[in-house]
Design an enzyme around this catalytic site. Structure first.
Site, short mmCIF file in Angstrom:
data_model
loop_
_atom_site.label_atom_id
_atom_site.label_comp_id
_atom_site.label_asym_id
_atom_site.label_seq_id
_atom_site.Cartn_x
_atom_site.Cartn_y
_atom_site.Cartn_z
N LYS A 4 0.84 -1.21 0.00
CA LYS A 4 0.00 0.00 0.00
C LYS A 4 0.87 1.26 0.00
O LYS A 4 0.41 2.36 0.16
CB LYS A 4 -0.91 0.00 1.23
CG LYS A 4 -2.15 -0.85 1.10
CD LYS A 4 -2.87 -1.08 2.41
CE LYS A 4 -3.36 0.13 3.10
NZ LYS A 4 -4.19 -0.18 4.28
N LYS A 7 2.84 2.28 2.14
CA LYS A 7 2.90 2.99 3.42
C LYS A 7 4.24 2.66 4.06
O LYS A 7 4.85 1.66 3.78
CB LYS A 7 1.77 2.50 4.33
CG LYS A 7 0.41 2.91 3.86
CD LYS A 7 -0.50 3.10 5.03
CE LYS A 7 -1.76 3.79 4.62
NZ LYS A 7 -2.42 4.45 5.72
N1 C2G Z 1 -9.47 7.72 9.48
C1 C2G Z 1 -10.27 8.74 9.97
N2 C2G Z 1 -9.70 9.83 10.54
C2 C2G Z 1 -8.35 9.91 10.66
C3 C2G Z 1 -7.53 8.86 10.18
C4 C2G Z 1 -8.12 7.76 9.60
O1 C2G Z 1 -11.51 8.68 9.86
N3 C2G Z 1 -7.80 11.03 11.24
C5 C2G Z 1 -10.12 6.56 8.85
C6 C2G Z 1 -9.71 6.37 7.41
O2 C2G Z 1 -10.49 7.19 6.54
C7 C2G Z 1 -9.99 4.88 7.20
C8 C2G Z 1 -9.71 4.28 8.59
O3 C2G Z 1 -9.71 5.38 9.52
O4 C2G Z 1 -11.37 4.68 6.87
C9 C2G Z 1 -8.37 3.57 8.65
O5 C2G Z 1 -7.38 4.48 8.21
P1 C2G Z 1 -5.93 3.87 7.79
O6 C2G Z 1 -5.45 2.98 8.85
O7 C2G Z 1 -5.10 5.01 7.33
O8 C2G Z 1 -6.34 2.95 6.56
P2 C2G Z 1 -6.06 3.21 5.00
O9 C2G Z 1 -4.63 3.39 4.75
O10 C2G Z 1 -7.01 4.26 4.57
O11 C2G Z 1 -6.44 1.77 4.39
O12 C2G Z 1 -8.55 -1.26 1.41
C10 C2G Z 1 -8.64 -0.02 2.09
C11 C2G Z 1 -7.38 0.28 2.86
O13 C2G Z 1 -6.98 -0.79 3.66
C12 C2G Z 1 -7.60 1.54 3.69
#
Ligand code: C2G
Length: 144
Positions: free
Chosen positions: A44, A46
């Site tokens: 991803k 990351k």
């Molecule tokens: N999120 C949020 N507010 C934040 C940070 C994150 O609402 N300040 C939400 C993101 O929008 C997501 C969830 O928390 O819905 C998880 O965020 P991440 O761990 O960053 O996941 P992500 O990298 O978006 O992975 O197949 C989809 C992916 O696995 C999503």
């Protein structure tokens, strides 16, 4: 029973994640979190997670809103997951707005507003980049 699913990495778990999970659970009765495993997370684009999959899984399982944690191993498993777990609602933060509309033929798709003032990236930056995990504390200099 209305079943909700959401996906993510949830590394350095913070109140933005919790806020998302709370609101996701309010959309149904049973919340499944599909958690990116360590290998998928590397693809991803990351940074390496601070916590490994099993640690991140244990964090999520301790949250009252979460009923089941399953591994996310690929971008392409969502349709399979929706059928396998009889999902009624797919939820993501609105940084993904529109990206998963193709799932609307299988279930309801909901994008929830992100908690804008917090992010794992911001936490890392605020920690001044001293982010590498020390696995053997004895290797560090004794603090003076
Ligand atoms: N999120 C949020 N507010 C934040 C940070 C994150 O609402 N300040 C939400 C993101 O929008 C997501 C969830 O928390 O819905 C998880 O965020 P991440 O761990 O960053 O996941 P992500 O990298 O978006 O992975 O197949 C989809 C992916 O696995 C999503």
């Amino acid at each position: 029973m209305k079943r909700v699913i959401t996906y993510g990495t949830f590394d350095l778990l913070h109140y933005g994640h919790i806020n998302l999970l709370k609101r996701a659970k309010e959309l149904g009765d049973y919340l499944i979190v599909c958690l990116s495993d360590d290998e998928f997370n590397r693809t991803k684009k990351k940074a390496q997670c601070y916590f490994g999959y099993e640690e991140r899984k244990s964090h999520l399982e301790a949250i009252r809103y979460v009923d089941l944690v399953i591994p996310e191993k690929s971008w392409n498993q969502k349709i399979h997951d929706i059928h396998l777990y009889h999902v009624d609602v797919f939820v993501m933060g609105d940084d993904w707005e529109g990206k998963f509309d193709f799932l609307k033929q299988y279930c309801e798709v909901v994008y929830l507003p992100r908690t804008v003032e917090i992010s794992t990236t911001q936490i890392k930056s605020d920690l001044g980049g001293g982010y590498g995990r020390v696995l053997n504390p004895s290797d560090t200099e004794d603090e003076v």
